[in-house]
Design a protein around this motif. Sequence first.
Motif, PDB file in Angstrom:
ATOM      1  N   GLY A  78    -130.799  -7.703  11.709  1.00 39.69           N
ATOM      2  CA  GLY A  78    -130.081  -6.911  10.715  1.00 39.69           C
ATOM      3  C   GLY A  78    -128.657  -6.587  11.105  1.00 39.69           C
ATOM      4  O   GLY A  78    -128.287  -6.567  12.286  1.00 39.69           O
ATOM      5  N   GLY A  79    -127.822  -6.347  10.101  1.00 38.16           N
ATOM      6  CA  GLY A  79    -126.455  -5.915  10.320  1.00 38.16           C
ATOM      7  C   GLY A  79    -125.570  -6.971  10.952  1.00 38.16           C
ATOM      8  O   GLY A  79    -125.734  -8.178  10.737  1.00 38.16           O
ATOM      9  N   ASP A  80    -124.644  -6.511  11.764  1.00 34.30           N
ATOM     10  CA  ASP A  80    -123.667  -7.410  12.387  1.00 34.30           C
ATOM     11  C   ASP A  80    -124.313  -8.404  13.339  1.00 34.30           C
ATOM     12  O   ASP A  80    -123.829  -9.530  13.487  1.00 34.30           O
ATOM     13  N   ALA A  81    -125.394  -7.995  14.019  1.00 29.82           N
ATOM     14  CA  ALA A  81    -126.047  -8.912  14.960  1.00 29.82           C
ATOM     15  C   ALA A  81    -126.551 -10.165  14.256  1.00 29.82           C
ATOM     16  O   ALA A  81    -126.427 -11.279  14.781  1.00 29.82           O
ATOM     17  N   THR A  82    -127.100  -9.997  13.065  1.00 29.71           N
ATOM     18  CA  THR A  82    -127.580 -11.159  12.303  1.00 29.71           C
ATOM     19  C   THR A  82    -126.431 -12.055  11.870  1.00 29.71           C
ATOM     20  O   THR A  82    -126.531 -13.288  11.923  1.00 29.71           O
ATOM     21  N   ARG A  83    -125.340 -11.442  11.439  1.00 31.97           N
ATOM     22  CA  ARG A  83    -124.176 -12.243  11.034  1.00 31.97           C
ATOM     23  C   ARG A  83    -123.625 -13.035  12.211  1.00 31.97           C
ATOM     24  O   ARG A  83    -123.203 -14.193  12.047  1.00 31.97           O
ATOM     25  N   PHE A  84    -123.615 -12.437  13.386  1.00 33.73           N
ATOM     26  CA  PHE A  84    -123.144 -13.171  14.555  1.00 33.73           C
ATOM     27  C   PHE A  84    -124.132 -14.263  14.952  1.00 33.73           C
ATOM     28  O   PHE A  84    -123.720 -15.318  15.447  1.00 33.73           O
ATOM     29  N   SER A  85    -125.407 -14.029  14.754  1.00 33.49           N
ATOM     30  CA  SER A  85    -126.397 -15.071  15.038  1.00 33.49           C
ATOM     31  C   SER A  85    -126.156 -16.289  14.147  1.00 33.49           C
ATOM     32  O   SER A  85    -126.226 -17.441  14.604  1.00 33.49           O
ATOM     33  N   ASP A  86    -125.849 -16.042  12.888  1.00 39.39           N
ATOM     34  CA  ASP A  86    -125.539 -17.148  11.976  1.00 39.39           C
ATOM     35  C   ASP A  86    -124.276 -17.887  12.423  1.00 39.39           C
ATOM     36  O   ASP A  86    -124.229 -19.130  12.397  1.00 39.39           O
ATOM     37  N   ALA A  87    -123.258 -17.141  12.831  1.00 42.45           N
ATOM     38  CA  ALA A  87    -122.011 -17.774  13.262  1.00 42.45           C
ATOM     39  C   ALA A  87    -122.221 -18.609  14.524  1.00 42.45           C
ATOM     40  O   ALA A  87    -121.658 -19.696  14.671  1.00 42.45           O
ATOM     41  N   ILE A  88    -123.046 -18.098  15.439  1.00 37.90           N
ATOM     42  CA  ILE A  88    -123.346 -18.845  16.673  1.00 37.90           C
ATOM     43  C   ILE A  88    -124.106 -20.124  16.345  1.00 37.90           C
ATOM     44  O   ILE A  88    -123.825 -21.206  16.883  1.00 37.90           O
ATOM     45  N   PHE A  89    -125.082 -20.021  15.454  1.00 37.42           N
ATOM     46  CA  PHE A  89    -125.883 -21.190  15.073  1.00 37.42           C
ATOM     47  C   PHE A  89    -124.999 -22.283  14.486  1.00 37.42           C
ATOM     48  O   PHE A  89    -125.096 -23.456  14.882  1.00 37.42           O
ATOM     49  N   TRP A  90    -124.132 -21.938  13.544  1.00 37.82           N
ATOM     50  CA  TRP A  90    -123.306 -22.949  12.894  1.00 37.82           C
ATOM     51  C   TRP A  90    -122.235 -23.492  13.827  1.00 37.82           C
ATOM     52  O   TRP A  90    -121.865 -24.668  13.719  1.00 37.82           O
ATOM     53  N   MET A  91    -121.752 -22.679  14.762  1.00 35.95           N
ATOM     54  CA  MET A  91    -120.784 -23.201  15.728  1.00 35.95           C
ATOM     55  C   MET A  91    -121.445 -24.257  16.609  1.00 35.95           C
ATOM     56  O   MET A  91    -120.843 -25.302  16.919  1.00 35.95           O
ATOM     57  N   ALA A  92    -122.684 -23.994  17.018  1.00 38.27           N
ATOM     58  CA  ALA A  92    -123.409 -24.972  17.835  1.00 38.27           C
ATOM     59  C   ALA A  92    -123.751 -26.227  17.036  1.00 38.27           C
ATOM     60  O   ALA A  92    -123.707 -27.346  17.562  1.00 38.27           O
ATOM     61  N   GLN A  93    -124.068 -26.066  15.752  1.00 35.03           N
ATOM     62  CA  GLN A  93    -124.438 -27.198  14.918  1.00 35.03           C
ATOM     63  C   GLN A  93    -123.246 -28.113  14.631  1.00 35.03           C
ATOM     64  O   GLN A  93    -123.364 -29.340  14.673  1.00 35.03           O
ATOM     65  N   GLU A  94    -122.091 -27.522  14.346  1.00 35.22           N
ATOM     66  CA  GLU A  94    -120.923 -28.312  13.927  1.00 35.22           C
ATOM     67  C   GLU A  94    -119.925 -28.558  15.056  1.00 35.22           C
ATOM     68  O   GLU A  94    -118.945 -29.271  14.851  1.00 35.22           O
ATOM     69  N   ASN A  95    -120.172 -27.962  16.236  1.00 33.14           N
ATOM     70  CA  ASN A  95    -119.252 -28.135  17.365  1.00 33.14           C
ATOM     71  C   ASN A  95    -117.809 -27.812  16.968  1.00 33.14           C
ATOM     72  O   ASN A  95    -116.870 -28.553  17.268  1.00 33.14           O
ATOM     73  N   SER A  96    -117.650 -26.694  16.285  1.00 34.68           N
ATOM     74  CA  SER A  96    -116.331 -26.294  15.795  1.00 34.68           C
ATOM     75  C   SER A  96    -116.171 -24.792  15.950  1.00 34.68           C
ATOM     76  O   SER A  96    -117.137 -24.032  15.780  1.00 34.68           O
ATOM     77  N   LEU A  97    -114.949 -24.353  16.285  1.00 32.65           N
ATOM     78  CA  LEU A  97    -114.679 -22.919  16.387  1.00 32.65           C
ATOM     79  C   LEU A  97    -114.690 -22.252  15.017  1.00 32.65           C
ATOM     80  O   LEU A  97    -114.892 -21.044  14.915  1.00 32.65           O
ATOM     81  N   ALA A  98    -114.432 -23.018  13.972  1.00 33.72           N
ATOM     82  CA  ALA A  98    -114.443 -22.488  12.608  1.00 33.72           C
ATOM     83  C   ALA A  98    -115.352 -23.365  11.752  1.00 33.72           C
ATOM     84  O   ALA A  98    -114.892 -24.142  10.917  1.00 33.72           O
ATOM     85  N   PRO A  99    -116.671 -23.269  11.936  1.00 34.76           N
ATOM     86  CA  PRO A  99    -117.597 -24.138  11.198  1.00 34.76           C
ATOM     87  C   PRO A  99    -117.617 -23.805   9.709  1.00 34.76           C
ATOM     88  O   PRO A  99    -117.392 -22.657   9.304  1.00 34.76           O
ATOM     89  N   ALA A 100    -117.899 -24.805   8.916  1.00 32.38           N
ATOM     90  CA  ALA A 100    -117.934 -24.607   7.469  1.00 32.38           C
ATOM     91  C   ALA A 100    -119.139 -23.790   7.038  1.00 32.38           C
ATOM     92  O   ALA A 100    -119.094 -23.091   6.023  1.00 32.38           O
ATOM     93  N   GLY A 101    -120.234 -23.868   7.810  1.00 37.72           N
ATOM     94  CA  GLY A 101    -121.441 -23.140   7.442  1.00 37.72           C
ATOM     95  C   GLY A 101    -121.241 -21.639   7.429  1.00 37.72           C
ATOM     96  O   GLY A 101    -121.562 -20.959   6.451  1.00 37.72           O
ATOM     97  N   HIS A 102    -120.713 -21.100   8.498  1.00 38.50           N
ATOM     98  CA  HIS A 102    -120.443 -19.663   8.574  1.00 38.50           C
ATOM     99  C   HIS A 102    -119.410 -19.425   9.668  1.00 38.50           C
ATOM    100  O   HIS A 102    -119.627 -19.768  10.820  1.00 38.50           O
ATOM    101  N   THR A 103    -118.297 -18.837   9.305  1.00 37.28           N
ATOM    102  CA  THR A 103    -117.215 -18.568  10.256  1.00 37.28           C
ATOM    103  C   THR A 103    -116.961 -17.069  10.315  1.00 37.28           C
ATOM    104  O   THR A 103    -116.831 -16.416   9.280  1.00 37.28           O
ATOM    105  N   TYR A 104    -116.892 -16.542  11.538  1.00 35.01           N
ATOM    106  CA  TYR A 104    -116.525 -15.143  11.709  1.00 35.01           C
ATOM    107  C   TYR A 104    -115.009 -15.043  11.643  1.00 35.01           C
ATOM    108  O   TYR A 104    -114.299 -15.605  12.470  1.00 35.01           O
ATOM    109  N   GLY A 105    -114.516 -14.318  10.642  1.00 33.09           N
ATOM    110  CA  GLY A 105    -113.089 -14.346  10.351  1.00 33.09           C
ATOM    111  C   GLY A 105    -112.198 -13.667  11.359  1.00 33.09           C
ATOM    112  O   GLY A 105    -110.992 -13.914  11.373  1.00 33.09           O
ATOM    113  N   ASN A 106    -112.746 -12.824  12.237  1.00 36.35           N
ATOM    114  CA  ASN A 106    -111.896 -12.070  13.160  1.00 36.35           C
ATOM    115  C   ASN A 106    -111.713 -12.726  14.526  1.00 36.35           C
ATOM    116  O   ASN A 106    -110.874 -12.285  15.313  1.00 36.35           O
TER     117      ASN A 106
END
Length: 331
Positions: free
Chosen positions: A45-73
């Motif tokens: 829940g909350g910010d921890a879940t959003r960061f989990s999504d950002a970590i997952f997509w960064m690992a999947q796409e090998n990108s600092l700004a993945p298209a799946g989910h990017t943390y804007g800050n």
Amino acid sequence: MDFSQEGQRRNNVLSERSQVLLLFVAAVLSAGYLLLRYGDRWAIGGDATRFSDAIFWMAQENSLAPAGHTYGNGYGYQALAVFLIEITGIELGLFQSSLSLILAAWIVVPAWLLYRELTESGETATISVILLLLQSEFLFGILRGTHEKFTRGLMLLSLYLLLRGVRSRNNVVQVAGIVLAFYLCAYAMMAYNSLFATSFFGSLVLALGLIWVACRSTLSSATDAIAPYARRMLYASFTVLVLTFIFMFYIYAPASWQIILFQRMLDTVAALFLDLDIGQSVNPYEGISSGWISLPAYLILSVANWLIIGVSGLIWVWTTWRLVTKRRLRS
């Protein structure tokens, strides 16, 4: 050579290292208690879940700004998480619920260094860190699976390096190393959360600017001695703001959305104090009522913050009054 003095110095160093080690162990135990008490529910829940999504997509796409989910800050926490997950083989959920809690213990070191630099006493620094770790709102921030454990620690570390660099002005090599470490620390703060870095260094520039102006306008030998230090610290902090601008618009483009956020903040403040119509109602207390089930519980858990603010305010008023009174007497 006085062997007794040398032995005393070594004992002091060992004592300080022991204090820092005990504080580190206490921080790890606090994180361990939270893990045993709530288990993996703490990372849901909350910010921890959003960061989990950002970590997952960064690992999947090998990108600092993945298209799946990017943390804007910023990208720092996600990049560190991906690195640790890859080298340890730990699952993402376990990392967020367990390892990220233990990583929060690192904040003991920069906090202790800063307090010792400010007070010039290892014992006082130890007591200060203990008081810091007793604040529930502080622990809530650093023990979540988010960037806060690193941005807050880097804030303390940057203040320590800023003070240390000013006080080490006679040693050119040491100053160069500290200045380099300060800017690296500032960039790391931007990478973890550029919004936090902008707010922190912007506030620091404002505070140091006011101190420098006060020193220039006050007839006192003490303030005359402080003015050069405040000016140098002001220049360094202002330079970091310029670096933050470069980071937002050239290094990590997703962070440029903060311009819109700053505009919204200005509109909200204008609506609050100037009674302007911005097309939406503004309730500054809504964050507390929506985030806390019980208002008395919020006040009780926040009492340490209010005490610090109140005592600091009284000290500021008293110090300012003394400076103004001395200036009038001298003139």
